[in-house]
Design a protein around this motif. Structure first.
Motif, short mmCIF file in Angstrom:
data_model
loop_
_atom_site.label_atom_id
_atom_site.label_comp_id
_atom_site.label_asym_id
_atom_site.label_seq_id
_atom_site.Cartn_x
_atom_site.Cartn_y
_atom_site.Cartn_z
N THR A 28 0.83 -1.20 0.00
CA THR A 28 0.00 0.00 0.00
C THR A 28 0.87 1.25 0.00
O THR A 28 1.63 1.49 0.95
N SER A 30 0.46 4.41 0.45
CA SER A 30 0.32 5.41 1.50
C SER A 30 0.85 4.94 2.85
O SER A 30 0.74 5.66 3.84
N SER A 31 1.45 3.77 2.91
CA SER A 31 1.95 3.25 4.18
C SER A 31 3.44 3.47 4.37
O SER A 31 3.99 3.10 5.42
N TRP A 53 4.80 9.52 4.47
CA TRP A 53 3.72 8.71 3.92
C TRP A 53 2.53 9.54 3.46
O TRP A 53 1.89 9.22 2.45
N SER A 54 2.22 10.61 4.18
CA SER A 54 1.05 11.42 3.85
C SER A 54 1.39 12.61 2.97
O SER A 54 0.50 13.29 2.46
N GLY A 55 2.68 12.88 2.82
CA GLY A 55 3.08 14.08 2.12
C GLY A 55 3.21 15.28 3.03
O GLY A 55 3.58 16.36 2.58
N ARG A 72 3.79 13.81 -3.70
CA ARG A 72 3.27 12.48 -3.95
C ARG A 72 1.76 12.53 -4.12
O ARG A 72 1.10 13.39 -3.56
N ASP A 73 1.25 11.59 -4.90
CA ASP A 73 -0.18 11.43 -5.09
C ASP A 73 -0.50 9.99 -4.70
O ASP A 73 -0.24 9.06 -5.47
N ASN A 74 -1.03 9.81 -3.52
CA ASN A 74 -1.28 8.46 -3.02
C ASN A 74 -2.39 7.76 -3.80
O ASN A 74 -2.43 6.53 -3.83
N ASN A 77 -0.41 6.34 -6.66
CA ASN A 77 0.78 5.56 -6.30
C ASN A 77 2.04 6.12 -6.96
O ASN A 77 2.90 5.36 -7.45
N ARG A 102 7.32 5.26 8.01
CA ARG A 102 6.38 6.25 7.47
C ARG A 102 6.99 7.63 7.28
O ARG A 102 6.52 8.42 6.44
#
Length: 121
Positions: A28, A30-31, A53-55, A72-74, A77, A102
Motif C-alpha cells: 500500500t 500510503s503506508s 507517507w502522507s506528504g 506524492r499522489d497516493n 501511487n 512512514r
C-alpha cells in the motif's frame, strides 16, 4: 515487496526545468515514505529529497533546497520530483526509493532502476 519505476528524465539546458516521476506497486503506497537520490559519474549516490507517507513532511538536501520540490499522489501511487533552475552539477542518474518507515527514518528498502537527467551548460 515494492516495485518502483522512474520516468521523465532527459536533457535540459542550465536554468531550465524538468520533472521526474516514480510509479510504485506492491505494498500500500500510503503506508511508507518515499525519496529521491542521485548518482553522478564518479561520485557516490546522495540523498536529494524525501517525503513522508502522507506528504505532510518533506526533506531536502541543501544543494537542491529552494529549487526542487518533492510531492506524492497516493491515489496514483506516484511520487514526483519537480526540478527548477537546473545546473550542470545536477546531472546524474536519479533514483526513487521506498522507505517502509512512514517518515523515512533509517535506510531505504526498495530502489528503482533510475532515470538519467543531463543538464547542459
Amino acid at each position: 515487496q515494492v516495485q518502483l519505476a522512474e520516468s521523465g528524465g532527459g536533457l535540459v539546458q542550465a536554468g531550465g526545468s524538468l520533472s521526474v516521476s516514480c510509479a510504485a506497486s506492491g505494498r500500500t503506497f500510503s503506508s511508507y515514505a518515499m525519496g529521491w537520490f542521485r548518482q553522478a559519474p564518479g561520485k557516490e549516490r546522495e540523498f536529494v529529497a524525501g517525503i513522508s507517507w502522507s506528504g505532510g513532511s518533506t526533506y531536502y538536501a541543501d544543494s537542491v533546497k529552494g529549487r526542487f520540490t518533492i510531492s506524492r499522489d497516493n491515489a496514483k501511487n506516484t511520487v514526483y520530483l519537480q526540478m527548477n533552475s537546473l545546473k550542470p552539477e545536477d546531472t546524474a542518474i536519479y533514483y526513487c526509493a521506498a522507505n517502509l518507515d512512514r517518515y523515512g527514518m533509517g535506510p531505504y528498502d526498495y530502489w528503482g532502476q533510475g532515470t538519467q537527467v543531463t543538464v547542459s551548460s
